[in-house]
Structure formats: C-alpha cells, structure tokens
Design a protein around this motif. Structure first.
Motif, PDB file in Angstrom:
ATOM      1  N   ILE A 317      32.237  47.284  36.475  1.00 50.27           N
ATOM      2  CA  ILE A 317      32.791  48.590  36.775  1.00 50.27           C
ATOM      3  C   ILE A 317      32.564  49.511  35.590  1.00 50.27           C
ATOM      4  O   ILE A 317      32.253  49.056  34.470  1.00 50.27           O
ATOM      5  CB  ILE A 317      34.300  48.514  37.090  1.00 50.27           C
ATOM      6  N   ILE A 329      37.100  39.000  41.177  1.00 48.88           N
ATOM      7  CA  ILE A 329      37.405  39.318  42.570  1.00 48.88           C
ATOM      8  C   ILE A 329      37.717  38.044  43.341  1.00 48.88           C
ATOM      9  O   ILE A 329      37.443  36.931  42.887  1.00 48.88           O
ATOM     10  CB  ILE A 329      36.250  40.109  43.243  1.00 48.88           C
ATOM     11  N   VAL A 344      40.030  44.372  43.631  1.00 46.13           N
ATOM     12  CA  VAL A 344      39.359  45.522  43.043  1.00 46.13           C
ATOM     13  C   VAL A 344      40.399  46.608  42.762  1.00 46.13           C
ATOM     14  O   VAL A 344      41.168  46.970  43.656  1.00 46.13           O
ATOM     15  CB  VAL A 344      38.265  46.063  43.990  1.00 46.13           C
ATOM     16  N   ILE A 350      32.500  51.158  40.865  1.00 51.54           N
ATOM     17  CA  ILE A 350      31.743  49.909  40.824  1.00 51.54           C
ATOM     18  C   ILE A 350      30.283  50.193  40.531  1.00 51.54           C
ATOM     19  O   ILE A 350      29.669  51.097  41.118  1.00 51.54           O
ATOM     20  CB  ILE A 350      31.883  49.168  42.160  1.00 51.54           C
TER      21      ILE A 350
END
Length: 386
Positions: A317, A329, A344, A350
C-alpha cells in the motif's frame, strides 16, 4: 691610451655580473614557463576557484495505486465431502420361512408401512383364526354371565371367571397376530428400493437381509471441518455443494459434531440438500462451500497479492508520506472474478502495479491505476476458470 684600453674589460665584467643576477632572480620567481602571459595579465583579477560537480538526482520508481471499493461478502469455507442418503436401512426377515410373495423390485418407490415381502403363513394364519374364534366365544360367554349376575341368578364369582377367560383369549389372539405380522417385512420410512437380495420361493432364516431401502430426499453431503474453522460453522448456515458433475446445488447445515475425529482432529458436519426428483445419487464426490457471517472485504485480481520479507501474504500500500507499506490480508473467497480479501484498511491505497519491485519504506512516484489493468486481469481469470 692605455687607460682607455684597460676600462673596457672592466665594463664587460660588470655587465656579466648584472645579467647573472637578473637570471637568478627570474628563476627564483618560478615564472619561467610563460613570460608573456604574466606580462599580459594586467587586469589584477584573482583566479576563480574550481566548482565541484553536482550529485546526480535519485530517480523514484513509479507504481500504480488504486483506492478499492469495499463490499460485504460471506466467508467461504471449502471442504471435501461426499453425498449420502438421509436414511439407509437393510430390510431383514423377523422370522424363518419360505418367501411366498416379493412385492418390490429394484428402483421401486415405497411409502412408510408398505409391505416389501411376505413369508408363507398358512400355519400362522390358522392360529390367528383359532384365537379369534375363541375370543368371540369368550366375549359371548362374558356377556351372558354379566346378565345373569345382574339378574341375581349367578354369583359374582362366575363374572370374575368370565372376565379372566376373556382376557386370556384376547391375549392369545394378540400373540397369534404378532407371529403372523412377523412374516411380513414393511418399509420403516418412505424411500426407494436400491437392492433386492432374495427370490420368491427361497427359504429365509430369521434375520436374513432381503432389500436395501434408501431415502434420498433430502440427500446429505458429509464433510469434516478443521479446528480453526469450526467456530465459523453453525447449524442453519447456508452452503453450496459442487458435485463432481459440475452442478452446484444449495443446502443447509443441519448438524455440526461436537467431538473431533481422533485421527484427523476435524469435526464432521452434515448439509441437507433438497432432492425431490432424486437426481443427486448417494456416494458422489462433492465440494462443500459453507457461507459464514458476512465481513467487509475487497475484490482484487490475484496478481495484486504479494509476500513480505517474512513470507506473509498481503498487499503493498501507499502510505500518507509517499512511502511503501505492507498489510497482511485474509483470503475470504477465490471467485472467477478475483480474490476476495479482508483485513484491508478503510483508507488504503493499494499498489496494483509495480508492487513486486519496491520494498517497505521506499519512497515512490505514485500514479492512478488504469481501470483496464484491474478489469483486464479479472477478465483473464474468468476466462481461465472457464
């Protein structure tokens, strides 16, 4: 004359000493390499210092970033399973005898209480008829005695004897009828005859297996859930079952075992699937996909997911200061249109292109991702899944 002649040598000697002194002074100054340049530089400007070369500017890597749309998605728990009948029983004889009448064949549908086979019952039927006749006689005798007692003609003791004889006759009939009924095998529930193992006219001992009865509506998918996922499976949860044929049917979790299998440490579960037309057979390999409670997630192509230095699965990110970060994740579902991921952050940007070329903490040049990059990737995955 002599005086003039003597003066010349002295002049030359003096001149030679002068030239020698000038030459020595010139050498000592160190400016013997360019006489003219020193003479011509009359401006008096001081020489300019030499400037150091500028350091080359660092080039930042360019990455494409995307602000994802969040969705509510059910976590999918996938386990291997097999279909089984809701009920299965082997029908067997309850008494010895010759098979007089076989009323079913393979594939027949029967209802609860229907006769499947009947053993020859001549003797048993005769015993029932005799017991019924005796009961009729005892009932008439009891009626006459009761009438005579009420009229005062007979003592009450005869009434007691008549009632006792009547009860005995009724018991004999019930016993004879039970023996006769044991010669008939009936269906304990509605279903379909899957196997028949006997033939008419054959002698069958007591307890001989005669037929297999299945109840396939509903059909049940059996599977086992791991220790980590058992807390997410509840009775009443929805489930999809993908059969080996490719068909997908829906069902409901009707049972979750409270005890793990000792060998695998997994928990057996049952998913009931409506099967009114009996198109789903028992014993078919199946993939059970149980839907748990919905969670907030994003859907992204597989190419976006990467690993950190420790090997954890996650996403790159873009932090607020323009540096690269990493978030782990949780894989919720793997669908034809992409991976469904939870964990997230709400405001995450992202990195969807170039994420494998940068590392944590690195400053990057971020540009908005082209939507075709995402839609194209998911489209490719959909084609591959087909």
């Amino acid at each position: 004359m002599k005086a003039g002649i003597m003066a010349k040598p002295r002049f030359h000697t003096v001149a030679a000493f002068v030239v020698l002194a000038v030459s020595a002074a010139w050498v000592l100054t160190g400016e013997f390499s360019s006489i003219g340049s020193a003479a011509n530089d009359v401006s008096g400007d001081e020489p300019k210092p030499v400037q150091a070369e500028a350091a080359p500017e660092k080039v930042l890597r360019t990455v494409a970033v995307l602000k994802p749309d969040f969705i509510e998605h059910n976590r999918i728990i996938r386990i291997s399973g097999v279909t089984t009948p809701d009920k299965r029983t082997t029908l067997a004889t309850r008494s010895a005898g010759i098979l007089g009448e076989l009323k079913v064949k393979k594939g027949d549908t029967v209802q609860v209480g229907d006769a499947v086979l009947i053993l020859e019952a001549a003797e048993k039927q005769a015993m029932v008829d005799t017991a019924r006749a005796l009961l009729d006689q005892r009932e008439k005798e009891a009626e006459n005695i009761e009438r005579l007692v009420k009229e005062g003609i007979s003592p009450t003791t005869q009434s007691d004897s008549a009632r006792s004889a009547l009860a005995s006759a009724r018991s004999q009939l019930e016993t004879a009828q039970a023996e006769l009924d044991r010669l008939t095998v009936v269906a304990p529930f509605s279903g379909i005859i899957d196997q028949v193992m006997v033939e008419e006219g054959s002698w069958l001992p007591s307890g001989e297996a005669a037929a297999v009865l299945l109840q396939l509506d509903p059909v049940v998918a059996l599977g086992e859930v791991s220790e980590r996922e058992i807390s997410q499976v509840k009775v009443g949860s929805e489930a999809d079952v993908r059969l080996i044929s490719g068909d997908i049917v829906s069902g409901i979790v009707r049972h979750v075992s409270l005890e793990a299998t000792s060998g695998t440490r997994t928990f057996p579960i049952e998913v009931a699937i409506a099967n009114p037309d009996r198109k789903i057979p028992a014993g078919m390999t199946a993939e059970i996909m149980i839907k748990s409670e919905p969670v907030r997630a994003v859907q992204l192509p597989r190419s976006v997911v990467t690993l950190d230095a420790a090997g954890n699965l996650g996403l790159r990110i873009l932090n607020g200061d323009g540096t690269v970060g990493f978030v782990p994740i949780d894989l919720i579902d793997d669908s034809p249109s992409g991976l469904v991921l939870s964990g997230v952050p709400q405001d995450a940007r992202i990195i969807v292109a170039g994420q494998d070329l940068v590392s944590d903490g690195e400053t990057v040049n971020a540009v908005a991702a082209d939507n075709s990059l995402i839609t194209g990737a998911t489209g490719d995955m959909a084609e591959q899944s087909q």
